[in-house]
Write an enzyme that holds these catalytic residues in place. Structure first.
Site, PDB file in Angstrom:
ATOM      1  N   GLY A   1       0.756  -1.204  -0.179  1.00 39.33           N
ATOM      2  CA  GLY A   1      -0.068  -0.124   0.043  1.00 39.33           C
ATOM      3  C   GLY A   1       0.867   1.196  -0.031  1.00 39.33           C
ATOM      4  O   GLY A   1       1.956   1.228  -0.120  1.00 39.33           O
ATOM      5  N   ASN A   2       0.408   2.332   0.121  1.00 40.60           N
ATOM      6  CA  ASN A   2       1.197   3.422   0.601  1.00 40.60           C
ATOM      7  C   ASN A   2       0.389   4.579   1.576  1.00 40.60           C
ATOM      8  O   ASN A   2      -0.848   4.229   2.010  1.00 40.60           O
ATOM      9  CB  ASN A   2       1.201   4.329  -1.032  1.00 40.60           C
ATOM     10  CG  ASN A   2      -0.056   4.646  -1.547  1.00 40.60           C
ATOM     11  OD1 ASN A   2      -0.822   5.367  -1.110  1.00 40.60           O
ATOM     12  ND2 ASN A   2      -0.572   4.129  -2.737  1.00 40.60           N
ATOM     13  N   TYR A   3       0.921   5.799   1.630  1.00 42.03           N
ATOM     14  CA  TYR A   3       0.529   6.685   2.503  1.00 42.03           C
ATOM     15  C   TYR A   3      -0.501   7.444   2.333  1.00 42.03           C
ATOM     16  O   TYR A   3      -0.815   8.254   3.157  1.00 42.03           O
ATOM     17  CB  TYR A   3       1.738   7.478   3.283  1.00 42.03           C
ATOM     18  CG  TYR A   3       2.654   6.589   3.730  1.00 42.03           C
ATOM     19  CD1 TYR A   3       2.406   5.991   4.991  1.00 42.03           C
ATOM     20  CD2 TYR A   3       3.988   6.762   3.237  1.00 42.03           C
ATOM     21  CE1 TYR A   3       3.397   5.131   5.770  1.00 42.03           C
ATOM     22  CE2 TYR A   3       5.292   6.013   4.115  1.00 42.03           C
ATOM     23  CZ  TYR A   3       4.891   5.390   5.401  1.00 42.03           C
ATOM     24  OH  TYR A   3       5.874   4.603   5.817  1.00 42.03           O
ATOM     25  N   SER A   4      -1.116   7.501   1.134  1.00 42.10           N
ATOM     26  CA  SER A   4      -2.166   8.337   0.832  1.00 42.10           C
ATOM     27  C   SER A   4      -3.370   8.369   1.965  1.00 42.10           C
ATOM     28  O   SER A   4      -3.789   7.163   2.191  1.00 42.10           O
ATOM     29  CB  SER A   4      -2.771   7.872  -0.511  1.00 42.10           C
ATOM     30  OG  SER A   4      -3.843   8.583  -0.912  1.00 42.10           O
TER      31      SER A   4
ATOM     32  N   ALA B   1      -3.585   7.513  -5.302  1.00 43.63           N
ATOM     33  CA  ALA B   1      -2.165   6.899  -5.351  1.00 43.63           C
ATOM     34  C   ALA B   1      -2.420   5.622  -5.659  1.00 43.63           C
ATOM     35  O   ALA B   1      -2.401   4.644  -4.707  1.00 43.63           O
ATOM     36  CB  ALA B   1      -1.597   7.368  -4.233  1.00 43.63           C
TER      37      ALA B   1
END
Ligand code: C5P
Length: 400
Positions: free
Chosen positions: A208-211, A276
Site C-alpha cells: 500500500g502507500n501513505y495516501s 495514489a
C-alpha cells in the site's frame, strides 16, 4: 441570489435574538421567503408577533397549536427549505443539535433538514471558548453544517471578546455567496478517484502507500457543494462522505479501481484522478499466509497494474476533461508535464514532497496546475479544503 429562496430562520434564547428581526427583513428585501422557527427561550427575547409581522407567516414554536390541535410539521419544513439559518444559536441549542436532543421544534426541524444549515453562534466569550462548545461546533461542521463565526467585541455581559453574533448584513452576504456558488456546477458530472490502493500478498499482508484520501475527498465535497453530481471511487481510507451529491464506490485494489473508473467514465464531464494507485501488484496471491523461511532474502514477483489515467486518456472524448495528480520528489515540472503528455491529460495538479506541508496525510497542500502547453498556475500553501476550492474554480470555466 436570494430571490425566491426559501429560508427557515431558527431563533434561540440569546439577547442577539433582536438582530434576527433585521435578518428576516434583509432576507425578505432580497426576495427570499422566510419561515421563523423559535425556541421557548427565544420567545423571551423577541415576540412572535414582531417576527410574523415581518415575515407575513405564522411563527412556528410548538409542535401543536393548543386551541385546535393543529400539527406543525418539522418534516415538511425540512423538505421545503433551500437553507436553514440558526441565528442566534446559543451554546445550549448548539449542544442539542450536535447530540440530537430533539426537545423542541427547532431541533426537530434541524434534524429533519434536507437543505444546508448555517449556524451563527452568539454567547459570552468564555462559553464560546469552552471546549464543550468548540467540540460541538466541530461536530456540527463535520456533519456538513456551515458555522458563521461570531465577531469579537462588546458583549451583553459587559465583557469584551469573541462571541457576538455576526451582523445581519454579513450573514446575508454569506448566504448570497453560498447560493451564488451552490449551483454553478449543477448538472455537471465529475468522477474522482481518491486514496491509496492495497495490493494483496496473502490474507494478512498487502502493498500500500501513505495516501490518506483527504485531497480527493475535499475535492468531492467542493464539487458537490457547487451542485455537481460526484462519483467518488475511494481506495481503503478512514474518511466519511456525507454530501447527498456524492455517490461513493469503495474499492481496494488498483484493478477494482480501474474497473469502476472505466464503467463510470463514459457518463461524466470530467475525471480527476487523485488516487495514489499502486503501479505493481504481487504476481501471485497466496491463499495461505506466507511463512517465514530460513533461506535468507525473500523476493516477491510483481506484475504491472493497469494505468487508469492512461486508459481514460485513450477513451477521452472531445467534450471531456481529464485531470491527473503528480506527487514528485525531483524534476517536478518536467516529470509532471511528461505524465500529462503520456497519459493524454488536459491538466495535471503538481505537488512536491519538497514543499513542507504538501502531499500525503497532512491537512495542507501546495499545488501548481499545469496545462497541456506547459503553462503553470501556482497557488499558495493552503488547507486541502481551500486547495479543492481553487481546483474547482480553475476547472469551472473550462467545464462550461
Ligand atoms: O503514479 P503516477 O505519478 O504516474 O500518477 C500520476 C497520475 O496517474 C495520478 O493522477 C494517478 O491517480 C494516475 N494513475 C492512475 N493509475 C495508475 C497510476 C497512476 O490513474 N495505475
Amino acid at each position: 441570489m436570494l430571490w425566491n429562496k426559501k429560508i427557515v430562520i431558527g431563533i434561540t434564547g440569546s439577547i442577539a435574538a433582536y438582530k434576527a428581526a433585521c435578518l428576516c427583513r434583509a432576507l425578505i428585501k432580497k426576495g427570499a421567503e422566510v419561515q421563523v422557527v423559535i425556541t421557548p427561550a427565544g420567545k423571551e427575547f423577541i415576540t412572535p408577533v414582531t417576527l410574523s409581522a415581518l415575515t407575513q407567516k405564522p411563527v412556528v414554536s410548538e409542535f401543536f397549536t393548543a386551541n385546535d390541535g393543529t400539527w406543525h410539521s418539522h418534516v415538511d419544513l425540512g423538505l421545503w427549505a433551500d437553507a436553514m439559518l440558526i441565528a442566534p444559536a446559543t451554546a445550549a441549542s448548539i449542544g442539542k443539535m450536535a447530540n440530537g436532543i430533539a426537545d423542541n421544534i427547532l431541533i426537530t426541524t434541524y434534524l429533519s433538514m434536507k437543505a444546508p444549515v448555517f449556524i451563527a453562534p452568539a454567547m459570552d466569550l468564555d462559553m464560546y471558548a469552552h471546549p464543550s462548545t468548540q467540540q460541538n461546533l466541530n461536530k456540527l461542521q463535520s456533519f456538513g453544517n456551515y458555522i458563521i463565526e461570531p465577531a469579537t467585541g462588546f458583549l451583553a455581559s459587559a465583557l469584551e471578546g469573541k462571541g457576538r453574533m455576526e451582523e445581519p448584513d454579513k450573514i446575508v452576504e454569506i448566504l448570497e455567496n453560498y447560493f451564488a456558488h451552490s449551483t454553478d456546477l449543477a448538472r455537471k458530472k465529475i468522477l474522482i478517484t481518491a486514496g491509496p490502493t492495497y495490493e494483496k500478498i496473502d490474507p494478512v499482508r498487502y502493498i500500500g502507500n501513505y495516501s490518506s484520501g483527504k485531497m480527493g475527498f475535499a475535492l468531492a465535497e467542493a464539487f458537490a457543494t457547487r451542485g455537481a453530481e460526484v462519483v467518488l471511487i475511494a481506495g481503503p481510507v478512514k474518511m466519511e462522505t456525507i454530501h447527498p451529491n456524492i455517490r461513493r464506490i469503495d474499492v481496494e485494489s488498483a484493478k477494482e479501481m480501474y474497473q469502476s473508473a472505466i464503467e463510470e467514465f463514459a457518463n461524466v464531464d470530467t475525471a480527476i484522478l487523485c488516487a495514489a494507485v499502486a503501479d505493481y501488484r504481487p504476481k501471485n496471491y497466496s491463499e495461505n499466509k506466507l511463512k517465514r523461511e530460513d533461506k535468507g532474502d525473500f523476493s516477491l514477483e510483481l506484475t504491472a497494474n493497469p494505468d487508469i489515467a492512461a486508459t481514460l486518456g485513450k477513451l477521452k472524448k472531445a467534450n471531456q476533461l481529464l485531470v491527473g495528480f503528480a506527487l514528485e520528489t525531483d524534476n517536478e515540472q518536467t516529470n509532471a508535464l511528461a505524465k500529462l503528455q503520456k497519459k493524454n491529460l488536459n491538466f495535471i495538479v503538481l505537488n512536491s514532497l519538497k514543499d513542507e506541508g504538501a502531499g500525503f496525510q497532512g491537512d495542507t497542500n501546495k499545488i501548481s496546475i499545469i496545462d497541456a502547453q506547459g503553462k503553470t498556475t501556482a497557488f499558495e500553501m493552503k488547507s486541502k479544503k481551500a486547495v479543492a476550492e481553487d481546483i474547482v474554480d480553475f476547472l469551472r470555466n473550462r467545464l462550461s
